[in-house]
Write a protein that holds these residues in place. Structure first.
Motif, mmCIF file in Angstrom:
data_model
loop_
_atom_site.group_PDB
_atom_site.id
_atom_site.type_symbol
_atom_site.label_atom_id
_atom_site.label_comp_id
_atom_site.label_asym_id
_atom_site.label_seq_id
_atom_site.Cartn_x
_atom_site.Cartn_y
_atom_site.Cartn_z
ATOM 1 N N ALA A 1 0.667 -1.065 0.056
ATOM 2 C CA ALA A 1 -0.057 -0.026 0.098
ATOM 3 C C ALA A 1 0.694 1.210 0.013
ATOM 4 C CB ALA A 1 -0.993 -0.042 1.272
ATOM 5 N N HIS A 2 1.902 1.350 0.863
ATOM 6 C CA HIS A 2 2.677 2.316 0.957
ATOM 7 C C HIS A 2 3.444 2.900 -0.555
ATOM 8 C CE1 HIS A 2 5.806 -0.556 1.857
ATOM 9 N NE2 HIS A 2 6.572 0.054 1.678
ATOM 10 N N LEU A 3 3.480 1.832 -1.568
ATOM 11 C CA LEU A 3 4.047 2.170 -2.796
ATOM 12 C C LEU A 3 2.997 2.478 -4.005
ATOM 13 C CD1 LEU A 3 7.004 -0.577 -2.779
ATOM 14 C CD2 LEU A 3 7.181 1.967 -2.254
ATOM 15 N N ARG A 4 1.987 2.097 -3.648
ATOM 16 C CA ARG A 4 0.801 2.200 -4.557
ATOM 17 C C ARG A 4 0.850 3.645 -5.138
ATOM 18 N NH1 ARG A 4 -3.263 -1.481 -1.743
ATOM 19 N NH2 ARG A 4 -2.378 -3.212 -2.226
ATOM 20 N N GLY A 5 1.122 4.694 -4.431
ATOM 21 C CA GLY A 5 1.262 6.005 -4.740
ATOM 22 C C GLY A 5 2.149 6.316 -5.999
ATOM 23 N N PHE A 6 2.983 5.517 -5.895
ATOM 24 C CA PHE A 6 4.051 5.559 -6.978
ATOM 25 C C PHE A 6 3.614 4.807 -8.451
ATOM 26 C CE2 PHE A 6 6.860 5.724 -3.359
ATOM 27 C CZ PHE A 6 7.798 6.968 -3.590
ATOM 28 N N VAL B 1 14.440 -7.611 -22.724
ATOM 29 C CA VAL B 1 14.232 -6.212 -21.822
ATOM 30 C C VAL B 1 12.675 -5.943 -21.532
ATOM 31 C CG1 VAL B 1 14.280 -3.533 -22.042
ATOM 32 C CG2 VAL B 1 15.909 -4.848 -23.123
ATOM 33 N N ALA B 2 12.429 -5.633 -20.155
ATOM 34 C CA ALA B 2 11.201 -5.439 -19.529
ATOM 35 C C ALA B 2 11.079 -4.092 -18.781
ATOM 36 C CB ALA B 2 10.393 -6.361 -18.693
ATOM 37 N N GLU B 3 9.944 -3.265 -18.932
ATOM 38 C CA GLU B 3 10.002 -1.897 -18.255
ATOM 39 C C GLU B 3 8.604 -1.911 -17.864
ATOM 40 O OE1 GLU B 3 12.740 1.167 -20.513
ATOM 41 O OE2 GLU B 3 11.242 0.164 -21.797
ATOM 42 N N VAL B 4 8.402 -1.136 -16.593
ATOM 43 C CA VAL B 4 6.846 -0.900 -16.325
ATOM 44 C C VAL B 4 6.918 0.596 -16.454
ATOM 45 C CG1 VAL B 4 5.615 -0.845 -14.252
ATOM 46 C CG2 VAL B 4 7.249 -2.589 -14.151
ATOM 47 N N ALA B 5 5.827 0.994 -17.402
ATOM 48 C CA ALA B 5 5.561 2.166 -17.735
ATOM 49 C C ALA B 5 5.237 3.090 -16.585
ATOM 50 C CB ALA B 5 4.219 2.073 -18.696
ATOM 51 N N PRO C 1 10.494 3.624 -12.627
ATOM 52 C CA PRO C 1 11.620 3.672 -13.027
ATOM 53 C C PRO C 1 12.003 2.277 -12.665
ATOM 54 C CG PRO C 1 11.625 4.968 -11.077
ATOM 55 C CD PRO C 1 10.274 4.801 -11.414
ATOM 56 N N VAL C 2 11.831 1.246 -13.148
ATOM 57 C CA VAL C 2 12.127 -0.153 -13.068
ATOM 58 C C VAL C 2 12.384 -0.845 -14.483
ATOM 59 C CG1 VAL C 2 9.797 -0.970 -12.787
ATOM 60 C CG2 VAL C 2 11.912 -2.009 -11.734
ATOM 61 N N ARG C 3 13.516 -1.546 -14.732
ATOM 62 C CA ARG C 3 14.012 -2.097 -15.753
ATOM 63 C C ARG C 3 14.527 -3.438 -15.645
ATOM 64 N NH1 ARG C 3 15.225 0.108 -21.450
ATOM 65 N NH2 ARG C 3 16.972 -1.291 -22.143
ATOM 66 N N LEU C 4 14.193 -4.336 -16.395
ATOM 67 C CA LEU C 4 15.044 -5.793 -16.281
ATOM 68 C C LEU C 4 15.845 -5.770 -17.700
ATOM 69 C CD1 LEU C 4 15.631 -8.594 -15.559
ATOM 70 C CD2 LEU C 4 13.466 -9.437 -16.969
ATOM 71 N N ASP C 5 17.284 -6.083 -17.724
ATOM 72 C CA ASP C 5 17.932 -6.108 -18.810
ATOM 73 C C ASP C 5 18.766 -7.591 -18.664
ATOM 74 O OD1 ASP C 5 17.899 -3.808 -20.636
ATOM 75 O OD2 ASP C 5 18.555 -2.878 -18.763
ATOM 76 N N ARG D 1 16.792 -3.541 -12.094
ATOM 77 C CA ARG D 1 17.037 -2.097 -11.551
ATOM 78 C C ARG D 1 15.845 -1.103 -11.440
ATOM 79 N NH1 ARG D 1 21.523 -3.881 -10.092
ATOM 80 N NH2 ARG D 1 23.376 -4.219 -11.368
ATOM 81 N N ALA D 2 15.857 -0.596 -10.283
ATOM 82 C CA ALA D 2 14.911 0.286 -9.732
ATOM 83 C C ALA D 2 15.569 1.507 -9.279
ATOM 84 C CB ALA D 2 13.731 -0.330 -8.947
ATOM 85 N N SER D 3 15.225 2.709 -9.930
ATOM 86 C CA SER D 3 15.892 3.821 -9.285
ATOM 87 C C SER D 3 14.649 4.707 -8.607
ATOM 88 C CB SER D 3 16.468 4.823 -10.382
ATOM 89 O OG SER D 3 15.482 4.792 -11.509
ATOM 90 N N VAL D 4 14.038 4.030 -7.750
ATOM 91 C CA VAL D 4 13.070 4.629 -6.688
ATOM 92 C C VAL D 4 13.826 4.988 -5.216
ATOM 93 C CG1 VAL D 4 10.985 4.528 -5.570
ATOM 94 C CG2 VAL D 4 11.231 3.265 -7.798
ATOM 95 N N PRO D 5 13.846 6.077 -4.929
ATOM 96 C CA PRO D 5 14.561 6.628 -3.534
ATOM 97 C C PRO D 5 14.063 5.715 -2.370
ATOM 98 C CG PRO D 5 14.111 8.430 -4.904
ATOM 99 C CD PRO D 5 13.233 7.356 -5.708
#
Length: 164
Positions: free
Chosen positions: A65-70, A97-101, A104-108, A130-134
């Motif tokens: 739940a605390h990440l659904r805002g993202f 390669v997979a990305e979530v629209a 900022p997360v990507r599988l290579d 890789r996820a670049s979520v602070p």
């Protein structure tokens, strides 16, 4: 985060490649993983080099739940798997390669398809998520890796059903 998964298919490499290049199989595997297939495009066929591009939508109910805002209420995943032409034994390599629209997360990664014993084929996926979520990058990476594992498990079940 490193991800390594193995999918065993009960057939030879040539038939396995034809199956992986079949848009109907891809759609069925997407639905079996709990997603809707918004688009599936296959360029080429299993006898030579081919590329499978899919866009699928997943409910975000597995996201804490605390990440659904993202991420919002739905996750749109775009995946492209490009397979090289086979060698004489039907083995081949490729990239995924997979990305979530909107996230900022990507599988290579790399993927291989090789004979596994006399009547099976091993399809191995290995790469980096890789996820670049602070502050929440590791959690997002683990959730993404879990979704990839679940999707591959669903695809293996669909493939086994289609091949037997």
């Amino acid at each position: 985060m490193h991800l390594a998964e193995l999918m065993l298919l009960p057939t030879d490499p040539w038939s396995a490649a034809r199956l992986l290049a079949d848009a109907a199989h891809v759609r069925e595997a997407i639905r079996a993983a709990g997603a809707t297939d918004d688009a599936v495009e296959v360029t080429g066929d299993g006898s030579a080099a081919f590329t499978v591009t899919s866009r699928r939508t997943l409910p975000a109910d597995q996201v804490p739940a605390h990440l659904r805002g993202f991420v919002g209420g739905r996750l749109e995943v775009r995946q492209t798997t490009s397979w090289d032409a086979p060698d004489d034994d039907g083995a081949r390599a490729g990239t995924v390669v997979a990305e979530v629209a909107g996230v900022p997360v990507r599988l290579d990664g790399r993927t291989t398809l090789v004979a596994h014993g006399p009547a099976a084929t091993a399809v191995r996926y290995e790469g980096e998520v890789r996820a670049s979520v602070p502050m929440f990058g590791a959690v997002v990476e683990e959730l993404t890796a879990g979704a990839v594992r679940a999707a591959l498990a669903a695809e293996a079940q669909v493939a086994a059903r289609r091949l037997t």
